[in-house]
Design a protein around this motif. Structure first.
Motif, PDB file in Angstrom:
ATOM      1  N   LEU A   3       0.747  -1.143  -0.216  1.00 37.61           N
ATOM      2  CA  LEU A   3       0.096  -0.119   0.223  1.00 37.61           C
ATOM      3  C   LEU A   3       1.238   1.497  -0.240  1.00 37.61           C
ATOM      4  O   LEU A   3       1.836   0.973   0.194  1.00 37.61           O
ATOM      5  CB  LEU A   3      -1.016   0.228   1.453  1.00 37.61           C
ATOM      6  N   THR A  36      -5.145   5.751   1.748  1.00 37.97           N
ATOM      7  CA  THR A  36      -5.887   5.460   1.543  1.00 37.97           C
ATOM      8  C   THR A  36      -7.101   5.088   2.653  1.00 37.97           C
ATOM      9  O   THR A  36      -6.677   5.933   3.624  1.00 37.97           O
ATOM     10  CB  THR A  36      -5.523   3.500   1.653  1.00 37.97           C
ATOM     11  N   ASN A  37      -8.117   3.978   2.746  1.00 38.53           N
ATOM     12  CA  ASN A  37      -9.239   4.215   3.372  1.00 38.53           C
ATOM     13  C   ASN A  37      -9.144   3.077   4.398  1.00 38.53           C
ATOM     14  O   ASN A  37      -9.624   3.070   5.336  1.00 38.53           O
ATOM     15  CB  ASN A  37     -10.793   3.579   3.069  1.00 38.53           C
TER      16      ASN A  37
END
Length: 454
Positions: free
Chosen positions: A371, A375-376
């Motif tokens: 990642l 981001t969530n």
């Protein structure tokens, strides 16, 4: 002069009564017992660490609430030391006031001594004047009676024995009287000289004592000002702590709800990481079995026990020795702060480095970016970075970074050990520039210090 000493005493008595009142106020604040002043510096670092731990426990919840909780910990922790500092300052006020009072009393005593000497000098001057007057009267009387005849006059001009005897008696009486008066005058002059010397010495003593008294009053006022500042600091700590406590109490349901949501989110993240690492280990084991089968040892293959994580050769993610501001692990909720999750403890799943914003972050080992950026996956984490370092000797390792100002690599990208991957920052629910760093080994967070190398 005596009036000046009385004024000094009145000022000091007023100061002393104020000191007593302030001491009573300070005493009422010391119910928990005084802290040793020489321990305060040693405790400051531990207190700051405690506040950092409280803040890190709410790191992904709300930055303002996290700071409020940390500040409450600091205020309550600093209060005993501030109260002791106030008590010490009040002691100095009392000592300074006592010194000034003693000097004022000495000034009064010296002034009284000066007054006595001055009065004695005036009386002695009168006695000397009286003696001089007597001597003048004797001289005048002698002159009127014809004076004292010389030896030649006695030998050549005597008219009879009786006149001679009477003349001699008169001369003898006059001489004795004059001598006695002269002796008295000489003694009086000596007394006057001695008294003048004593007066000069007393005046010098008074001047010195007054200078010391003025200095003592200045010191007493400085001590009083210091005590007032210490009292104001104590009052502010109490007021600030009360305000923060009220704010956090009022928002406790909100905080507990946010904590629950964050906990659920983190559990989800932990599940994702654990599943990924499970798959990585399975894939590594499958590859090992296939290699053994290709070598003709497939039927006898037994997976080896996981090795030491040091085999990853994990290096420090920063070029410099950045200090750790909050460590890894379970911690009890500090006394006097709120237990928002109701368990009495919390887990900080990583370590926080006190890295200034923009500090370069380097890949600690070879790996693949999982990642990168906003981001969530973790609300409040800001710019995130996950790097999977694969499986080495049966162990799967991932490093995780939160709150970065920027990430300069992309998901799926291969990175090399020591490669620049991002910069630390203050994004997400963060109360200041720092780097949150986690290490996940075989599906669980572990203390990064146990796997970090040089």
């Amino acid at each position: 002069m005596a009036r000046g000493g009385a004024v000094l005493r009145r000022r000091l008595l007023g100061a002393a009564s104020g000191a007593v009142l302030a001491a009573l106020v300070a005493g009422s604040l010391l119910a928990s017992g005084p802290a040793r002043a020489d321990d305060l510096d040693d405790k400051a670092a531990a207190l700051q660490e405690q506040a950092n731990q409280v803040q890190s426990s709410l790191e992904f919840v709300d930055s303002s609430l996290a700071k409020a909780a940390a500040d409450l910990t600091l205020f309550q922790g600093q209060l005993p030391g501030a109260q002791q500092a106030l008590a010490d300052a009040q002691t100095r006020v009392g000592a300074a006031a006592a010194e000034a009072e003693a000097l004022a009393a000495r000034v009064d005593l010296a002034q009284q001594n000066k007054d006595k000497i001055t009065a004695a000098i005036e009386a002695d001057k009168k006695k000397a004047a009286d003696a001089k007057k007597v001597i003048g009267q004797i001289a005048a009387q002698t002159y009127k009676s014809g004076g004292v005849p010389t030896n030649l006059g006695l030998l050549l001009g005597s008219s009879g024995g009786s006149d001679l005897a009477r003349t001699m008696d008169m001369a003898d009486s006059a001489m004795r009287s004059q001598k006695a008066t002269l002796d008295k005058l000489s003694a009086q002059n000596a007394t006057n000289i001695n008294s003048q010397a004593r007066l000069a010495a007393v005046e010098a003593e008074i001047a010195d004592l007054k200078a010391k008294a003025d200095a003592a009053l200045a010191a007493e006022q400085a001590a009083r000002d210091e005590a007032a500042a210490k009292k104001a600091a104590v009052d502010k700590l109490i007021a600030d702590a009360a305000a923060l406590n009220a704010e956090l109490t009022a928002r406790k349901p909100e905080i507990e709800a946010k904590l629950a949501a964050v906990e659920s989110e983190r559990n989800n993240v932990a599940g994702q990481i654990a599943e990924r690492q499970r798959q990585e280990r399975e894939a590594a084991e499958k590859a090992a079995r296939e290699a053994a089968a290709a070598a003709g040892n497939g039927s006898n293959y037994v997976p080896p026990a996981p090795g030491n994580p040091s085999a990853f050769g994990l290096r420090h993610p920063f070029a410099a020795n950045i200090p750790i501001t909050s460590g890894f692990g379970w911690r009890a909720v500090p006394e006097g702060t709120m237990d928002f999750n109701g368990t009495g403890y919390y887990l900080h799943s990583g370590i926080d480095f006190g890295a200034p914003c923009g500090t370069p972050i380097y890949a600690p080992a070879d790996g693949t970016v999982v990642l990168a950026g906003q981001t969530n996956v973790v609300t409040g984490g800001g710019n995130v970075l996950w790097i999977s370092h694969g499986v080495v000797q049966g162990n799967a390792l991932m490093t995780v970074y939160y709150h970065n100002s920027s990430v300069i690599v992309s998901a799926g990208q291969r990175v090399q050990s020591g490669q620049l991957v991002g910069y630390s920052g203050n994004t997400g629910n963060s109360t200041g520039c720092h780097a949150h760093f986690e290490t996940w080994l075989n599906g669980s967070p572990v203390d990064p210090l146990t796997v970090l190398g040089g």
